[in-house]
Scaffold this motif. Structure first.
Motif, mmCIF file in Angstrom:
data_model
loop_
_atom_site.group_PDB
_atom_site.id
_atom_site.type_symbol
_atom_site.label_atom_id
_atom_site.label_comp_id
_atom_site.label_asym_id
_atom_site.label_seq_id
_atom_site.Cartn_x
_atom_site.Cartn_y
_atom_site.Cartn_z
ATOM 1 N N ALA A 46 0.844 -1.198 0.000
ATOM 2 C CA ALA A 46 0.000 0.000 0.000
ATOM 3 C C ALA A 46 0.880 1.249 0.000
ATOM 4 O O ALA A 46 2.048 1.219 0.396
ATOM 5 N N GLY A 47 0.301 2.352 -0.447
ATOM 6 C CA GLY A 47 1.029 3.610 -0.477
ATOM 7 C C GLY A 47 0.084 4.784 -0.346
ATOM 8 O O GLY A 47 -1.093 4.693 -0.703
ATOM 9 N N ARG A 48 0.600 5.913 0.245
ATOM 10 C CA ARG A 48 -0.215 7.125 0.352
ATOM 11 C C ARG A 48 0.709 8.333 0.371
ATOM 12 O O ARG A 48 1.905 8.225 0.636
ATOM 13 N N GLY A 49 0.091 9.484 0.112
ATOM 14 C CA GLY A 49 0.828 10.737 0.173
ATOM 15 C C GLY A 49 1.631 11.026 -1.067
ATOM 16 O O GLY A 49 1.695 10.232 -1.993
ATOM 17 N N LYS A 50 2.209 12.257 -1.044
ATOM 18 C CA LYS A 50 3.088 12.713 -2.108
ATOM 19 C C LYS A 50 4.288 13.391 -1.456
ATOM 20 O O LYS A 50 4.099 14.425 -0.770
ATOM 21 N N PRO A 51 5.459 12.921 -1.636
ATOM 22 C CA PRO A 51 5.812 11.688 -2.355
ATOM 23 C C PRO A 51 5.195 10.477 -1.656
ATOM 24 O O PRO A 51 4.857 10.522 -0.479
ATOM 25 N N VAL A 52 5.034 9.387 -2.409
ATOM 26 C CA VAL A 52 4.327 8.219 -1.913
ATOM 27 C C VAL A 52 5.147 7.522 -0.842
ATOM 28 O O VAL A 52 6.349 7.282 -1.005
ATOM 29 N N TYR A 53 4.445 7.231 0.199
ATOM 30 C CA TYR A 53 5.044 6.424 1.255
ATOM 31 C C TYR A 53 4.495 5.007 1.097
ATOM 32 O O TYR A 53 3.265 4.811 1.058
ATOM 33 N N TYR A 54 5.391 4.004 0.969
ATOM 34 C CA TYR A 54 5.010 2.622 0.735
ATOM 35 C C TYR A 54 5.164 1.793 2.001
ATOM 36 O O TYR A 54 6.124 1.982 2.769
ATOM 37 N N THR A 55 4.230 0.876 2.141
ATOM 38 C CA THR A 55 4.377 -0.101 3.214
ATOM 39 C C THR A 55 5.334 -1.195 2.741
ATOM 40 O O THR A 55 5.774 -1.215 1.596
ATOM 41 N N GLN A 56 5.577 -2.114 3.606
ATOM 42 C CA GLN A 56 6.337 -3.288 3.208
ATOM 43 C C GLN A 56 5.466 -4.174 2.269
ATOM 44 O O GLN A 56 4.238 -4.092 2.297
ATOM 45 N N TYR A 57 6.142 -4.999 1.479
ATOM 46 C CA TYR A 57 5.417 -5.918 0.611
ATOM 47 C C TYR A 57 4.708 -6.979 1.444
ATOM 48 O O TYR A 57 5.187 -7.392 2.508
ATOM 49 N N SER A 58 3.570 -7.395 0.899
ATOM 50 C CA SER A 58 2.867 -8.492 1.557
ATOM 51 C C SER A 58 3.586 -9.823 1.282
ATOM 52 O O SER A 58 4.499 -9.878 0.458
ATOM 53 N N ASP A 59 3.187 -10.845 1.972
ATOM 54 C CA ASP A 59 3.668 -12.180 1.620
ATOM 55 C C ASP A 59 3.155 -12.541 0.221
ATOM 56 O O ASP A 59 2.069 -12.117 -0.196
ATOM 57 N N ALA A 60 3.927 -13.335 -0.504
ATOM 58 C CA ALA A 60 3.543 -13.736 -1.868
ATOM 59 C C ALA A 60 2.518 -14.879 -1.833
ATOM 60 O O ALA A 60 2.533 -15.710 -0.927
#
Length: 476
Positions: A46-60
């Motif tokens: 997931a990501g939000r804001g500008k510049p984008v702040y990303y969460t960690q990747y989910s499990d595959a």
């Protein structure tokens, strides 16, 4: 992500040669599985804001996609069937393990529009107990289990014909000498699968050994008592479906030197209706008890007007068409000949006897009113035009086996019926000697001694002639 923590966008990833990324406002992602390439490793962040702040990747998450099996449609007894037969269509789906499929059957009729589903059942087979013309069309099937569907089967076109007709042909020819071999072949027009055959001679059913899927009946060696009129019939399925009986095929089997012959007057195979015809059995050994018998499309019978060993028909009709022969009191059959009666205006005049190789074959086209050759006629063999003649006559000076076949003539006044012209090989000296050996070894020995005496006498005469010439030359 917990939606209460803010307005997050979802980023979706699939592991392929080129990483694919798709951004969505919602946290769900749907795709249609169309091929094996849709399988693979999926994950998100997931990501939000500008510049984008990303969460960690989910499990595959691994999504495994395999090819759906293809249904295979088979039909028994054949894709070409006849009205009244029982037909079974079977849908097979090969999968890794036994699976409880359900099946959907569809038919495309003659209007090229799919009808509603014919059947939806847990069984694999669609049975039609008595097929009729309305069942014609293209059939397909699909298997389903839960949400999984098989691929549609290839279409099978079911053809329904009104009637099944057996036909019989002979190889190499219907005229033969005892000791030779001949094979009768039974066929069903338009269909070749699953048939067994029954054979009949003079309406009598032959032994069970004559039945089989091969559709052939061989006489080897052929004997005089095998002469007769043969028909066949085919059957298949359970309950059994029977064809109509075939048209008749006559086998003529004669000895090396038959003492009894059927004399026909006028001597030809085709005759006009209302004409008269006489037949008689002539026996060179002067024995009695021979009668003229005949086989027509109805049955086997003695000639209606039998006078001793002869038969007279004052006014022929088409029902008199058939095979005629001489029969002894013990049931021995000799010298059968085919007689055809035509109610048209034109007949083909041909010999009732086989033509010997090397001899001349002469055919005439006769008209009813004059009973003489027509001035202009076309002659055909096996359906093909072979000669145009202005004399109404056709001759083949040196006949060979290639000239054997069905002949007819055609004029502006009409067309004759077909006549089978049989060509028989010349009887060699070796065959005669073989026959004599089988009949009487003492007789053969006598023939050989006479032949040696003859050769010795000829050689002696040649020597004397040569000596006389030499002596004359010397005196000169």
């Amino acid at each position: 992500m917990d939606p209460s923590t803010g307005n997050w966008d979802s980023y979706w990833y699939k592991h392929t040669l080129n990483h694919e990324t798709e951004k969505r406002k919602t946290n769900s992602y749907s795709l249609k599985i169309d091929s094996v390439s849709d399988g693979g490793q999926y994950w998100c962040r997931a990501g939000r804001g500008k510049p984008v702040y990303y969460t960690q990747y989910s499990d595959a998450l691994w999504v495994n996609v395999t090819v759906s099996p293809k249904a295979v449609l088979t039909v028994r007894p054949d894709e070409r069937v006849f009205r009244g037969e029982t037909v079974t269509l079977r849908c097979d789906i090969k999968w890794g393990e036994d699976t409880e499929w359900t099946y959907r059957w569809e038919i495309e009729g003659t209007n090229n529009q799919y009808k509603n589903t014919v059947s939806r059942t847990s069984t694999q087979e669609l049975n039609i107990s008595s097929v009729d013309l309305s069942h014609r069309g293209k059939y397909t099937c699909i298997g389903q289990i839960h949400t999984q569907s098989s691929q549609r089967s290839d279409a099978v076109t079911l053809t329904v014909s009104a009637e099944a007709q057996a036909s019989v042909r002979v190889s190499p020819q219907p005229w033969l000498t005892e000791g030779e071999s001949v094979t009768l072949i039974c066929e069903v027009s338009g269909s070749s699968k699953g048939w067994t055959f029954s054979w009949f001679r003079d309406h009598d059913h032959l032994s069970d050994s004559s039945r089989g899927a091969g559709g052939s009946y061989t006489l080897s060696p052929a004997a005089l008592q095998h002469t007769g009129v043969y028909t066949c019939r085919a059957e298949r399925g359970r309950p059994a479906y029977y064809t109509h009986n075939s048209s008749s095929q006559t086998l003529w089997i004669t000895g090396v030197s038959a003492s009894v012959s059927l004399v026909i007057n006028p001597s030809r195979s085709q005759h006009f209706s209302s004409d008269s015809l006489s037949l008689s059995c002539e026996d060179q050994s002067n024995s009695t008890g021979w009668t003229v018998r005949r086989y027509t499309d109805k049955d086997t019978q003695t000639c209606a007007k039998q006078t001793g060993s002869g038969c007279v028909m004052d006014s022929l009709s088409t029902s008199d068409t058939g095979v005629y022969w001489c029969e002894s009191e013990s049931g021995e059959k000799r010298h059968p000949r085919n007689i055809t009666v035509h109610d048209g205006e034109v007949i083909l005049e041909s010999s009732v006897d086989p033509v010997i190789e090397g001899e001349t074959l002469t055919l005439h086209c006769l008209h009813r009113s004059t009973n003489s050759p027509i001035l202009s006629a076309d002659f055909y063999k096996d359906g093909s035009l072979i000669q145009n003649q202005t004399t109404g006559e056709m001759s083949i000076t040196t006949v060979s086996k290639s000239h054997e076949g069905f002949y007819y003539c055609k004029t502006e006044r009409g067309q004759s019926l077909l006549s089978w012209i049989s060509v028989r090989g010349q009887i060699s000296v070796l065959k005669i000697l073989s026959f004599l050996l089988a009949a009487s070894p003492h007789l053969l020995a006598t023939v050989v001694l006479l032949y040696k005496c003859y050769r010795a006498r000829v050689s002696s005469a040649e020597d004397q002639s040569q000596y006389a010439v030499t002596e004359e030359e010397t005196s000169i």
